[in-house]
Design a protein around this motif. Sequence first.
Motif, PDB file in Angstrom:
ATOM      1  N   ALA A   1       0.842  -1.190   0.000  1.00 45.22           N
ATOM      2  CA  ALA A   1       0.000   0.000   0.000  1.00 45.22           C
ATOM      3  C   ALA A   1       0.880   1.244   0.000  1.00 45.22           C
ATOM      4  O   ALA A   1       2.056   1.193   0.377  1.00 45.22           O
ATOM      5  CB  ALA A   1      -0.918   0.016   1.228  1.00 45.22           C
TER       6      ALA A   1
ATOM      7  N   LYS B   1      -2.727   1.937  -8.981  1.00 45.40           N
ATOM      8  CA  LYS B   1      -3.966   1.155  -8.924  1.00 45.40           C
ATOM      9  C   LYS B   1      -3.939   0.054  -9.986  1.00 45.40           C
ATOM     10  O   LYS B   1      -4.321  -1.095  -9.711  1.00 45.40           O
ATOM     11  CB  LYS B   1      -5.162   2.090  -9.156  1.00 45.40           C
ATOM     12  CG  LYS B   1      -6.478   1.419  -8.859  1.00 45.40           C
ATOM     13  CD  LYS B   1      -7.669   2.279  -9.240  1.00 45.40           C
ATOM     14  CE  LYS B   1      -8.946   1.511  -8.965  1.00 45.40           C
ATOM     15  NZ  LYS B   1     -10.106   2.159  -9.569  1.00 45.40           N
TER      16      LYS B   1
ATOM     17  N   ASP C   1      -2.319  -2.876  -8.975  1.00 44.30           N
ATOM     18  CA  ASP C   1      -2.948  -3.459  -7.787  1.00 44.30           C
ATOM     19  C   ASP C   1      -2.336  -2.986  -6.473  1.00 44.30           C
ATOM     20  O   ASP C   1      -2.260  -3.728  -5.505  1.00 44.30           O
ATOM     21  CB  ASP C   1      -2.904  -4.999  -7.837  1.00 44.30           C
ATOM     22  CG  ASP C   1      -3.901  -5.528  -8.859  1.00 44.30           C
ATOM     23  OD1 ASP C   1      -4.967  -4.883  -9.009  1.00 44.30           O
ATOM     24  OD2 ASP C   1      -3.607  -6.537  -9.514  1.00 44.30           O
TER      25      ASP C   1
ATOM     26  N   PRO D   1      -2.991  -0.231  -3.635  1.00 47.05           N
ATOM     27  CA  PRO D   1      -3.948   0.786  -3.198  1.00 47.05           C
ATOM     28  C   PRO D   1      -3.223   2.008  -2.616  1.00 47.05           C
ATOM     29  O   PRO D   1      -2.205   1.867  -1.947  1.00 47.05           O
ATOM     30  CB  PRO D   1      -4.742   0.061  -2.109  1.00 47.05           C
ATOM     31  CG  PRO D   1      -3.785  -0.938  -1.552  1.00 47.05           C
ATOM     32  CD  PRO D   1      -2.900  -1.353  -2.688  1.00 47.05           C
TER      33      PRO D   1
ATOM     34  N   VAL E   1      -8.059   4.700  -2.736  1.00 47.07           N
ATOM     35  CA  VAL E   1      -9.022   3.975  -1.908  1.00 47.07           C
ATOM     36  C   VAL E   1      -9.661   4.918  -0.886  1.00 47.07           C
ATOM     37  O   VAL E   1     -10.854   4.873  -0.626  1.00 47.07           O
ATOM     38  CB  VAL E   1      -8.334   2.794  -1.188  1.00 47.07           C
ATOM     39  CG1 VAL E   1      -9.314   2.091  -0.260  1.00 47.07           C
ATOM     40  CG2 VAL E   1      -7.762   1.828  -2.205  1.00 47.07           C
TER      41      VAL E   1
ATOM     42  N   TYR F   1      -7.683  -3.152   4.603  1.00 47.15           N
ATOM     43  CA  TYR F   1      -7.863  -3.364   3.167  1.00 47.15           C
ATOM     44  C   TYR F   1      -7.002  -4.524   2.675  1.00 47.15           C
ATOM     45  O   TYR F   1      -7.464  -5.397   1.928  1.00 47.15           O
ATOM     46  CB  TYR F   1      -7.487  -2.077   2.432  1.00 47.15           C
ATOM     47  CG  TYR F   1      -7.713  -2.091   0.940  1.00 47.15           C
ATOM     48  CD1 TYR F   1      -8.919  -1.667   0.400  1.00 47.15           C
ATOM     49  CD2 TYR F   1      -6.702  -2.494   0.065  1.00 47.15           C
ATOM     50  CE1 TYR F   1      -9.118  -1.650  -0.966  1.00 47.15           C
ATOM     51  CE2 TYR F   1      -6.887  -2.491  -1.301  1.00 47.15           C
ATOM     52  CZ  TYR F   1      -8.104  -2.066  -1.818  1.00 47.15           C
ATOM     53  OH  TYR F   1      -8.298  -2.048  -3.169  1.00 47.15           O
TER      54      TYR F   1
ATOM     55  N   GLY G   1      -8.478  -6.593  -0.416  1.00 50.64           N
ATOM     56  CA  GLY G   1      -8.847  -5.523  -1.335  1.00 50.64           C
ATOM     57  C   GLY G   1     -10.241  -4.980  -1.131  1.00 50.64           C
ATOM     58  O   GLY G   1     -10.913  -4.616  -2.077  1.00 50.64           O
TER      59      GLY G   1
ATOM     60  N   GLU H   1     -14.737   6.770   0.541  1.00 50.94           N
ATOM     61  CA  GLU H   1     -13.452   7.274   0.049  1.00 50.94           C
ATOM     62  C   GLU H   1     -13.103   8.611   0.703  1.00 50.94           C
ATOM     63  O   GLU H   1     -12.011   8.799   1.206  1.00 50.94           O
ATOM     64  CB  GLU H   1     -13.489   7.425  -1.472  1.00 50.94           C
ATOM     65  CG  GLU H   1     -12.164   7.955  -2.003  1.00 50.94           C
ATOM     66  CD  GLU H   1     -12.145   8.126  -3.523  1.00 50.94           C
ATOM     67  OE1 GLU H   1     -12.950   7.491  -4.209  1.00 50.94           O
ATOM     68  OE2 GLU H   1     -11.302   8.911  -3.999  1.00 50.94           O
TER      69      GLU H   1
END
Lengths: 360, 330
Positions: free
Chosen positions: B102, B121, B124, B126, B141, B294, B299, B305
């Motif tokens: 992350a 993003k 993959d 976040p 996110v 997360y 995910g 948000e």
Amino acid sequence: MTNTDVAAPASTAAAPRPEEPRSTALKRAALLLVRGRTLVVLVILVIIFSSISSEYLTQSNLILMTKHVAINAILAIGVTFVILTGGIDLSVGSIAGLASMVAGGLLFNGLNFPGGTVFFSVAMVLLIGIVAGALVGAVNGLLITRLKVAPFIATLGMLYVARGAAQLHSDGGTYPDLAGTEARGNTGFGFIGADSVLGIPVAVWIMVVVAAAAIVVTTKTPFGKRIYAVGGNERAAVLSGIRVNRVKIAVYVISGACAALAGLLLTSELGAAYPDTATTYELNAIAAAVLGGTALAGGRGTIIGTVMGAFVIGFLSDGLVLVGVSTFWQSVVKGAVIIVAVITEQAQQRLQSDLTRRTA
Amino acid sequence: MKHLPARRALLAVSAASVLALAACGGGGDGSGSPGESAAPAASKLIVIITPSPDNVFFKAEQDAAAARAESLGYETLVLSHDDDPTKQSQQFDTAISRKAAAIILDNAGADASVTAIQRAKDADIPTFLIDREINKTGVAVAQIVSNNAQGAGLGGQEFAKLMGNKGEYAELLGKPTDTNAGVRSKGYHGVLDQFPDLKMVAQQSANWDQAEALQKTQTILQAHPNIKGIIAGNDTMALGAYAAVQAAKKDIVVVGFDGSPDVVSSIQKKAIRATVLQPASKIAQMAVDQADVYIKAGGKTDQPEKQSIDCVLVTADNADTVKNFAVEGS
């Protein structure tokens, strides 16, 4: 450009030749006007701003503006030494910041030894700060003379290195209170930046002393002659036996020391040292030198011109704030003034060479 | 020419030191070329990117986020983009090639940051935004920011109260390109403009900078000797303004914004009168916690948000309870 003057490289910059039989009087007058342009601009600025705001031409505002000028003027005097040799010093703002952090750290935390902590007197702290600046300048000089790094690159690199060092010094933090304590014997740091003597801020007195010393050095000493010689024609200077590298290292040391002094003044007035102190001030300093008629190619310019240039920049910026002009326009106006100054600089060159050709 | 070896040596030394520095920052990742190394399936690296820690505010953010991430068992890589979107973009590339789990980001520009976050993003990874929003939703996110408008309202109200709802004042604005500078100024004026006897006689940007605030305040005081108050867009400018007030030996109300330790201690000494604390540490910790949830949920997040955290007014009454961008017990 200066190769017609090879025979006497040291004298090209200063006074016009005494023998002047029948050159056109008009061109002479024009040249005089262009030469004194910084003064002319300054007078015009004062007239404009004082007609807009009645506060501009008061004694207290003139003193305040001069105090703001002092910091840039001291930086610019140092840079002028470098530019006169044909070099450039982009690191002065960062050196000011580094000196500020060195002094701030010594006042706030002292110097830590394994055995304990030592606090220095303010005079000692100031000295250490200036020596630190001079040392960074010496590194610049060595890079340029021994390792043949171009001045622009060497000092650009130092701009980052010195700023990084300033940030490392406190891990990015601010030394918030530099008043010192009686017990540590380090009170009185505010004197140079915040106090006045005979109604004039100490910072202004310091500027006067630095400027006077610089004028004497550049115009009355053999070292000063060598500076102009190196900048006017380096090859000729080498051939005439001048130790060019020594002169170059010396001017970067002077520039570093001046930068450190300016940083210390700023920090003293603020009462706090933070690593971003004097960011981008190098550009103001170079602008002041150029405005004052210092040629970036080297060999031509005066300390008094640089000081006048600093006055123009300072009186202009403060005037724009005083009458409430927005930040954006402040930048535009300042930039325009610098460009116009360089244009008149070239007009001066043309006029001068015209007249020289005629008298020769 | 004989200097060439020396120059080469210097180059080698500097290259080596850069590498050494990078290795330190990387938390001892043994691999020399992280881009090619096959990272383990479940990465335990959280990359924290903020503006320069020069400003104690961002330093507090970095420290709080890194401490929380490490206590949750993550490795951390802390970077500073110095408000340069290009540098930030390169740091995102680093995070992607290191296959970070992350990214916690205090971004370098509301528009200029979008593509970098999108790139993460797509890989993959976040991104959890803190402190500053971006002008697009659905890319990050979470966007957890302190409520600058609400905070400026608080600051404005306290300023008006301290001024007795009347008199001349000056405003020091932040960097004009920074959204928060505008939001705070608007928040101040939303309150201050309702008082007909409060008159703003000068408004200048001091670019968030302490020395610039000092000099501009001196000039402003020169032009307007009757000023009774100065409201600043952040704390460093408030400190600069207060230095000018002190030098002029005047009694002027100075109010800042951020809640930095230096200003809090100034408030304790009854020098600067008030500031608005942004819960920077709390926001940074929240972002790390949400990232943790997360990652563990594969995910998914149960939070909206856009999350807005209220600011807290700091005055002489509660200054003693403030520490490192957090009010005790809140």
